[in-house]
Design an enzyme around this catalytic site. Structure first.
Site, short mmCIF file in Angstrom:
data_model
loop_
_atom_site.label_atom_id
_atom_site.label_comp_id
_atom_site.label_asym_id
_atom_site.label_seq_id
_atom_site.Cartn_x
_atom_site.Cartn_y
_atom_site.Cartn_z
N GLU A 58 0.82 -1.21 0.00
CA GLU A 58 0.00 0.00 0.00
C GLU A 58 0.85 1.26 0.00
OE1 GLU A 58 -3.11 0.42 -0.49
OE2 GLU A 58 -3.69 -1.67 -0.51
N TYR A 141 -6.39 6.75 4.07
CA TYR A 141 -6.61 5.68 3.10
C TYR A 141 -5.81 4.44 3.44
CZ TYR A 141 -5.93 2.71 -0.88
OH TYR A 141 -5.83 1.58 -1.67
N ASP A 159 -9.60 5.34 -2.61
CA ASP A 159 -8.58 5.94 -3.48
C ASP A 159 -9.26 6.48 -4.73
OD1 ASP A 159 -9.25 3.68 -4.91
OD2 ASP A 159 -7.22 2.86 -4.98
#
Length: 372
Positions: A58, A141, A159
């Site tokens: 990520e 996020y 996102d």
């Protein structure tokens, strides 16, 4: 028919339509994901996800494409298979391994986060969004993504792909970025209590492969039955975006000093700020006005016969466009500058792939060598 025309007219006039989740959205999306999920090296389709691998992927995927990330991700795992080994690595090694991915603050935060998790958390990542957000480099996020995917918490990572899916599904007309909060809230209404990690990845996959920015494949979409933008014929135009201001241009002069024995002179940038702690070709300040070689030459790293290299090196950062004029000189190995450069180090050209050299500097070196 009259109801559809009324809805279309409301959209055209900018009126809001009721925002309720289409029925069975989560179920339909998960059925599609079970059949069509992308095969990615950081995913585990059955069994518990490794939080370290989820976190690493990520962080790397922030503002970077999957295709670009995969080789870096695999290389990181080979060198540092867990958070403890990454924490023990020298920062310069991590920066060198990251070189080419861009946004280098992510690499510094990655290393700092690994050290905190290894030292203060016993090598275990926390499993809540709030605790994850307290770690360096983990924003809303990323915290939601790790919590959902690695720990099956009911969390909703949003996102750009997810924003696009939600904007179309609910026919949100307000342009980005003003509607970000609304899109996040609408996305939360879709998140199921069970399989929240699969749901998060399914939303990402849907936006990346079906609900694409241009020419979305609506006929293949598992959510097309409840998509308001498709019903209104406006899917291609959503999400709307406010006009972005034009990027300012900054200019500078780079001094490419080459030694006769195949070395190039580099120096380390300050630890803080843009490209912090990375190596660079010595250069003047980057200014919004033209830079005079006569003035810039006063800070040249070594004495030499500096010659302008034809052409300009262009590199686009997030907030500005950089245009660099390159001047080159060749230094004799026996000269004083070859032995004692000002605030720099000679690096063998064959070793450039092993050092923390950002892509803009690789462009500058390649430009200077190509016209040698």
């Amino acid at each position: 028919m009259a109801r559809a025309r009324g809805a279309a007219l409301a959209v055209a006039e900018g009126q809001r339509t009721p925002q309720a989740s289409p029925p069975n959205t989560a179920e339909a999306l998960l059925r599609w994901y079970d059949r069509e999920a992308r095969v990615l090296p950081w995913r585990v389709r059955r069994g518990r996800q490794d939080p370290y691998r989820v976190w690493l992927s990520e962080i790397m995927l922030q503002q970077t494409t999957v295709k670009a990330v995969i080789p870096y991700y695999m290389a990181f795992l080979v060198r540092w298979p867990d958070v403890v080994s990454l924490a023990a690595a020298p920062l310069d090694d991590v920066l060198a391994a990251w070189a080419g991915l861009g946004y280098y603050r992510r690499a510094r935060n990655l290393h700092n986060c690994a050290r905190i998790v290894a030292r203060e958390q016993g090598g275990r990542f926390p499993d809540s969004e709030d605790a994850l957000r307290a770690l360096p480099g983990i924003g809303p996020y990323t915290a939601a993504a790790i919590a959902a995917i690695a720990f099956e918490r009911k969390a909703t990572p949003v996102d750009g792909n997810v924003e696009r899916v939600v904007a179309r599904l609910f026919a949100v007309q307000e342009p980005l970025p003003a509607c970000k909060a609304e899109l996040k809230q609408l996305a939360r209404t879709l998140t199921p209590a069970a399989r929240s990690g699969d749901h998060a990845q399914a939303m990402m996959d849907l936006g990346a492969t079906i609900c694409t920015p241009k020419r979305p494949s609506c006929e293949r979409c598992p959510l097309s039955h409840g998509c308001r933008a498709r019903a209104l014929g406006i899917a291609d135009g959503l999400p709307r975006r406010s006009a972005k201001p034009e990027r300012p241009v900054r200019r500078g002069i780079a001094f490419l000093a080459l030694r006769e024995d195949g070395h190039v002179l580099l120096r380390k940038r300050p630890e803080t700020g843009l490209l912090g702690g990375m190596l660079e070709v010595p250069s003047s300040e980057w200014r919004e006005t033209d830079v005079s070689f006569q003035k810039a030459a006063q800070s040249a790293p070594v004495r030499g016969n500096w010659t302008a290299v034809p052409g300009v090196v262009v590199h686009v950062f997030t907030h500005f466009r950089l245009e660099m004029q390159v001047y080159r000189t060749v230094v004799e190995v026996t000269s004083k500058g070859a032995r004692d450069p000002k605030k720099g180090q000679w690096v063998a050209r064959r070793n450039l792939d092993r050092v923390a050299l950002p892509s803009v500097m690789r462009k500058i070196i390649a430009h200077g060598l190509r016209t040698k």
